[in-house]
Write a protein that holds these residues in place. Structure first.
Motif, PDB file in Angstrom:
ATOM      1  N   GLN A  98       0.839  -1.200   0.000  1.00  0.00           N
ATOM      2  CA  GLN A  98       0.000   0.000   0.000  1.00  0.00           C
ATOM      3  C   GLN A  98       0.874   1.250   0.000  1.00  0.00           C
ATOM      4  OE1 GLN A  98      -2.220  -0.682   3.618  1.00  0.00           O
ATOM      5  NE2 GLN A  98      -4.051  -1.291   2.479  1.00  0.00           N
ATOM      6  N   VAL A  99       0.351   2.323  -0.611  1.00  0.00           N
ATOM      7  CA  VAL A  99       1.027   3.621  -0.604  1.00  0.00           C
ATOM      8  C   VAL A  99       0.185   4.574   0.233  1.00  0.00           C
ATOM      9  CG1 VAL A  99       1.838   5.553  -2.012  1.00  0.00           C
ATOM     10  CG2 VAL A  99       2.051   3.210  -2.871  1.00  0.00           C
ATOM     11  N   TRP A 100       0.847   5.275   1.161  1.00  0.00           N
ATOM     12  CA  TRP A 100       0.178   6.205   2.075  1.00  0.00           C
ATOM     13  C   TRP A 100       0.774   7.600   1.932  1.00  0.00           C
ATOM     14  CZ3 TRP A 100      -3.668   5.034   5.752  1.00  0.00           C
ATOM     15  CH2 TRP A 100      -4.047   3.698   5.792  1.00  0.00           C
ATOM     16  N   LEU A 101      -0.077   8.622   2.061  1.00  0.00           N
ATOM     17  CA  LEU A 101       0.324  10.025   2.000  1.00  0.00           C
ATOM     18  C   LEU A 101       0.401  10.585   3.413  1.00  0.00           C
ATOM     19  CD1 LEU A 101       0.743  12.736   0.443  1.00  0.00           C
ATOM     20  CD2 LEU A 101      -1.744  12.993   0.523  1.00  0.00           C
ATOM     21  N   ASP A 102       1.507  11.262   3.713  1.00  0.00           N
ATOM     22  CA  ASP A 102       1.728  11.886   5.022  1.00  0.00           C
ATOM     23  C   ASP A 102       1.175  13.307   4.987  1.00  0.00           C
ATOM     24  OD1 ASP A 102       2.668  12.840   7.425  1.00  0.00           O
ATOM     25  OD2 ASP A 102       4.772  12.401   7.014  1.00  0.00           O
ATOM     26  N   PHE A 103       0.229  13.630   5.877  1.00  0.00           N
ATOM     27  CA  PHE A 103      -0.361  14.968   5.922  1.00  0.00           C
ATOM     28  C   PHE A 103       0.465  15.975   6.705  1.00  0.00           C
ATOM     29  CE2 PHE A 103      -4.728  12.967   5.259  1.00  0.00           C
ATOM     30  CZ  PHE A 103      -4.789  13.371   3.951  1.00  0.00           C
ATOM     31  N   ASP A 104       1.497  15.538   7.388  1.00  0.00           N
ATOM     32  CA  ASP A 104       2.305  16.436   8.214  1.00  0.00           C
ATOM     33  C   ASP A 104       3.016  17.449   7.319  1.00  0.00           C
ATOM     34  OD1 ASP A 104       4.074  17.686   9.955  1.00  0.00           O
ATOM     35  OD2 ASP A 104       4.433  15.857  11.091  1.00  0.00           O
ATOM     36  N   LYS A 105       2.744  18.720   7.522  1.00  0.00           N
ATOM     37  CA  LYS A 105       3.299  19.788   6.680  1.00  0.00           C
ATOM     38  C   LYS A 105       4.815  19.914   6.826  1.00  0.00           C
ATOM     39  CE  LYS A 105      -0.665  20.897   5.107  1.00  0.00           C
ATOM     40  NZ  LYS A 105      -1.096  20.181   3.944  1.00  0.00           N
ATOM     41  N   ARG A 106       5.375  19.345   7.870  1.00  0.00           N
ATOM     42  CA  ARG A 106       6.829  19.413   8.062  1.00  0.00           C
ATOM     43  C   ARG A 106       7.575  18.465   7.132  1.00  0.00           C
ATOM     44  NH1 ARG A 106       6.812  17.968  14.214  1.00  0.00           N
ATOM     45  NH2 ARG A 106       5.295  16.557  13.318  1.00  0.00           N
ATOM     46  N   THR A 107       6.859  17.554   6.496  1.00  0.00           N
ATOM     47  CA  THR A 107       7.503  16.562   5.632  1.00  0.00           C
ATOM     48  C   THR A 107       7.246  16.884   4.171  1.00  0.00           C
ATOM     49  OG1 THR A 107       5.583  15.130   5.765  1.00  0.00           O
ATOM     50  CG2 THR A 107       7.343  14.724   7.348  1.00  0.00           C
ATOM     51  N   ASN A 108       8.139  17.651   3.595  1.00  0.00           N
ATOM     52  CA  ASN A 108       8.058  17.977   2.168  1.00  0.00           C
ATOM     53  C   ASN A 108       6.727  18.628   1.810  1.00  0.00           C
ATOM     54  OD1 ASN A 108       8.968  18.147  -0.457  1.00  0.00           O
ATOM     55  ND2 ASN A 108       8.321  16.088  -0.991  1.00  0.00           N
ATOM     56  N   GLY A 109       6.298  19.544   2.632  1.00  0.00           N
ATOM     57  CA  GLY A 109       5.057  20.258   2.343  1.00  0.00           C
ATOM     58  C   GLY A 109       3.819  19.384   2.392  1.00  0.00           C
ATOM     59  N   GLY A 110       3.883  18.304   3.148  1.00  0.00           N
ATOM     60  CA  GLY A 110       2.740  17.407   3.249  1.00  0.00           C
ATOM     61  C   GLY A 110       2.555  16.530   2.028  1.00  0.00           C
ATOM     62  N   LYS A 111       3.637  16.302   1.286  1.00  0.00           N
ATOM     63  CA  LYS A 111       3.529  15.516   0.054  1.00  0.00           C
ATOM     64  C   LYS A 111       4.346  14.232   0.091  1.00  0.00           C
ATOM     65  CE  LYS A 111       2.309  19.397  -2.682  1.00  0.00           C
ATOM     66  NZ  LYS A 111       2.697  20.593  -3.226  1.00  0.00           N
ATOM     67  N   ARG A 112       4.831  13.849   1.249  1.00  0.00           N
ATOM     68  CA  ARG A 112       5.625  12.626   1.347  1.00  0.00           C
ATOM     69  C   ARG A 112       4.711  11.410   1.232  1.00  0.00           C
ATOM     70  NH1 ARG A 112       8.801  10.124   6.536  1.00  0.00           N
ATOM     71  NH2 ARG A 112       6.763  10.427   7.479  1.00  0.00           N
ATOM     72  N   THR A 113       5.141  10.446   0.452  1.00  0.00           N
ATOM     73  CA  THR A 113       4.425   9.175   0.403  1.00  0.00           C
ATOM     74  C   THR A 113       5.374   8.061   0.809  1.00  0.00           C
ATOM     75  OG1 THR A 113       4.908   8.794  -1.942  1.00  0.00           O
ATOM     76  CG2 THR A 113       2.815   9.892  -1.410  1.00  0.00           C
ATOM     77  N   VAL A 114       4.787   7.024   1.362  1.00  0.00           N
ATOM     78  CA  VAL A 114       5.560   5.857   1.770  1.00  0.00           C
ATOM     79  C   VAL A 114       4.865   4.609   1.257  1.00  0.00           C
ATOM     80  CG1 VAL A 114       6.496   6.963   3.846  1.00  0.00           C
ATOM     81  CG2 VAL A 114       4.378   5.650   4.004  1.00  0.00           C
ATOM     82  N   THR A 115       5.648   3.561   1.071  1.00  0.00           N
ATOM     83  CA  THR A 115       5.112   2.259   0.689  1.00  0.00           C
ATOM     84  C   THR A 115       5.328   1.306   1.854  1.00  0.00           C
ATOM     85  OG1 THR A 115       5.609   2.643  -1.639  1.00  0.00           O
ATOM     86  CG2 THR A 115       5.274   0.355  -0.965  1.00  0.00           C
ATOM     87  N   VAL A 116       4.285   0.573   2.211  1.00  0.00           N
ATOM     88  CA  VAL A 116       4.362  -0.377   3.319  1.00  0.00           C
ATOM     89  C   VAL A 116       5.139  -1.609   2.857  1.00  0.00           C
ATOM     90  CG1 VAL A 116       3.043  -1.813   4.919  1.00  0.00           C
ATOM     91  CG2 VAL A 116       2.166   0.442   4.255  1.00  0.00           C
ATOM     92  N   ASP A 117       6.190  -1.944   3.613  1.00  0.00           N
ATOM     93  CA  ASP A 117       6.996  -3.128   3.313  1.00  0.00           C
ATOM     94  C   ASP A 117       6.482  -4.348   4.068  1.00  0.00           C
ATOM     95  OD1 ASP A 117       8.807  -1.669   1.662  1.00  0.00           O
ATOM     96  OD2 ASP A 117       9.806  -0.944   3.477  1.00  0.00           O
ATOM     97  N   ARG A 118       6.163  -4.144   5.344  1.00  0.00           N
ATOM     98  CA  ARG A 118       5.612  -5.228   6.158  1.00  0.00           C
ATOM     99  C   ARG A 118       4.887  -4.619   7.344  1.00  0.00           C
ATOM    100  NH1 ARG A 118      10.928  -4.895   7.890  1.00  0.00           N
ATOM    101  NH2 ARG A 118      11.297  -5.308  10.086  1.00  0.00           N
ATOM    102  N   VAL A 119       4.022  -5.418   7.971  1.00  0.00           N
ATOM    103  CA  VAL A 119       3.260  -4.971   9.133  1.00  0.00           C
ATOM    104  C   VAL A 119       3.431  -6.021  10.222  1.00  0.00           C
ATOM    105  CG1 VAL A 119       1.000  -4.263   9.991  1.00  0.00           C
ATOM    106  CG2 VAL A 119       1.586  -3.875   7.596  1.00  0.00           C
TER     107      VAL A 119
END
Length: 81
Positions: free
Chosen positions: A17-38
């Protein structure tokens, strides 16, 4: 997987899954991450499009409890392929 792998919004966090980070401190709120494992309520992720000076990707562990919409939360962008 268990109930610790489900967000407050009822989304089961899964590898790929790909998730978007809403935290404005992280690249203007445009950082995305891909889940590797849970594992037991923790999502191990790789940051997309950003690498360290040595060329390796940034990796982090996120609490699934924090993976919900909000000023410093997260939103699911795409499901696992």
């Amino acid at each position: 997987m268990n109930d610790h792998d489900i967000t407050k919004e009822g989304i089961r966090v899964k590898p790929g899954q790909v998730w978007l980070d809403f935290d404005k401190r992280t690249n203007g709120g445009k950082r995305t991450v891909t889940v590797d494992r849970v594992v037991d309520g923790g999502a191990f992720v790789t940051t997309n499009g950003v690498t360290k000076a040595n060329g390796k990707p940034y990796t982090s562990r996120l609490s699934v409890r924090r993976m919900h919409k909000g000023a410093t939360g997260w939103a699911l962008v795409s499901e696992a392929p």
